[in-house]
Scaffold this active site. Structure first.
Site, PDB file in Angstrom:
ATOM      1  N   PRO A  91       0.806  -1.223   0.000  1.00  0.00           N
ATOM      2  CA  PRO A  91       0.000   0.000   0.000  1.00  0.00           C
ATOM      3  C   PRO A  91       0.841   1.275   0.000  1.00  0.00           C
ATOM      4  CG  PRO A  91      -0.869  -1.566   1.600  1.00  0.00           C
ATOM      5  CD  PRO A  91       0.453  -2.112   1.137  1.00  0.00           C
ATOM      6  N   GLU A 118       0.222  -8.422   8.644  1.00  0.00           N
ATOM      7  CA  GLU A 118       0.328  -7.000   8.952  1.00  0.00           C
ATOM      8  C   GLU A 118       1.268  -6.266   8.004  1.00  0.00           C
ATOM      9  OE1 GLU A 118      -0.571  -3.503  10.989  1.00  0.00           O
ATOM     10  OE2 GLU A 118      -1.524  -5.480  11.029  1.00  0.00           O
ATOM     11  N   ARG A 155      -1.805  -7.787 -21.546  1.00  0.00           N
ATOM     12  CA  ARG A 155      -2.630  -7.392 -22.686  1.00  0.00           C
ATOM     13  C   ARG A 155      -1.900  -6.417 -23.605  1.00  0.00           C
ATOM     14  NH1 ARG A 155      -5.528  -2.800 -22.592  1.00  0.00           N
ATOM     15  NH2 ARG A 155      -7.363  -3.800 -23.526  1.00  0.00           N
ATOM     16  N   ASP A 170      -6.744   2.667 -25.884  1.00  0.00           N
ATOM     17  CA  ASP A 170      -7.407   2.518 -24.594  1.00  0.00           C
ATOM     18  C   ASP A 170      -7.420   3.822 -23.812  1.00  0.00           C
ATOM     19  OD1 ASP A 170      -8.100  -0.118 -24.766  1.00  0.00           O
ATOM     20  OD2 ASP A 170      -6.281  -0.848 -23.797  1.00  0.00           O
TER      21      ASP A 170
END
Length: 256
Positions: A91, A118, A155, A170
């Site tokens: 994160p 954790e 992709r 895209d």
């Protein structure tokens, strides 16, 4: 052929993702080689423990450095010839974007480390080249994030998509959101396809698509416009869109 390795405690989570749809076909066609490893197999104790309590106390458990280090060494020994980019799902990492996916697609060997519990023993960070976050939220583990990053990367590889122009056009690849798309029927319950798209005039279609791409970005993600270099044509079109928006707002106010 790109090589991808994934280190995880839950390898079966990847079974469906790696065998279905575009990603599954890419694996079958040997456009990408993906191996998923349970790094519990590299634990140095009989209980296959890969986590422990943090020094200094605190809630939760931390992933130990030893199993990750040994797993990475095993991959290096199996593929000594490839240059590896080792990605830690965390994160606190840099946000994953289309541009990051494009960078990854240029690599010959990617390794994704999926965390759990954790967090990580800080020394694991010394073993990686990148720390990447899927977004500003916390998941129970890095597996889902790794799946997303692998899909977004694979992709972009040559021959993976049936139409090579698809990835180029895209949303986010051009710096703009993609223009609207339509297919048959041309009229469905009074909802009609814009006439310019059925007229067959390619120059007018291209102009319409650029304007609608700019309009969608202006309305939904205006901050993206600050990150790209606008051509004179694009600036002119944006001015038209702004005038149209003001006129529409004024008309709506008069009709209320």
């Amino acid at each position: 052929m790109m090589k991808i390795d994934v280190l995880t405690l839950f390898p079966r989570m990847f079974d469906g993702v790696l065998t279905e749809s575009i990603l599954g076909k890419a694996v079958q066609r040997e456009l990408v080689d993906i191996d998923v490893h349970n790094f519990r197999d590299f634990s140095d104790n009989k209980h296959q423990q890969v986590d422990d309590y943090p020094y200094g106390g605190g809630a939760g458990m931390l992933l130990k450095v030893q199993p990750i280090d040994d797993a990475l060494m095993s991959i290096a020994e199996s593929h000594p010839e490839t240059k590896k980019r080792v990605v830690l799902l965390d994160p606190a990492g840099v946000p994953f974007t289309q541009q990051v996916a494009e960078e990854f697609a240029e690599e010959e060997h990617l390794v994704f480390i999926c965390g759990h519990y954790e967090g990580y023993d800080e020394r694991i960070r010394s073993l990686v080249t990148d720390e990447v976050s899927l977004g500003d939220y916390v998941l129970t583990g890095g597996e889902l994030g790794a799946m997303v990053m692998i899909d977004a990367t694979v992709r972009l590889l040559p021959e993976v998509l049936g139409n090579e122009a698809s990835a180029v056009a895209d949303s986010h690849s051009t710096g703009l959101l993609e223009h609207p798309h339509y297919t048959r029927p041309a009229d469905y319950k009074g909802m009609k396809v814009p006439e310019v798209l059925v007229g067959g005039h390619h120059k007018l279609i291209d102009e319409w698509r650029l304007k609608e791409s700019l309009r969608r970005t202006y309305e939904r993600r205006p901050e993206m416009l600050e990150k790209i270099e606008l051509t004179e044509q694009m600036k002119k079109i944006l001015a038209e869109i702004e005038r149209e928006t003001v006129d529409e707002t004024e008309n709506n106010s008069e009709n209320m």
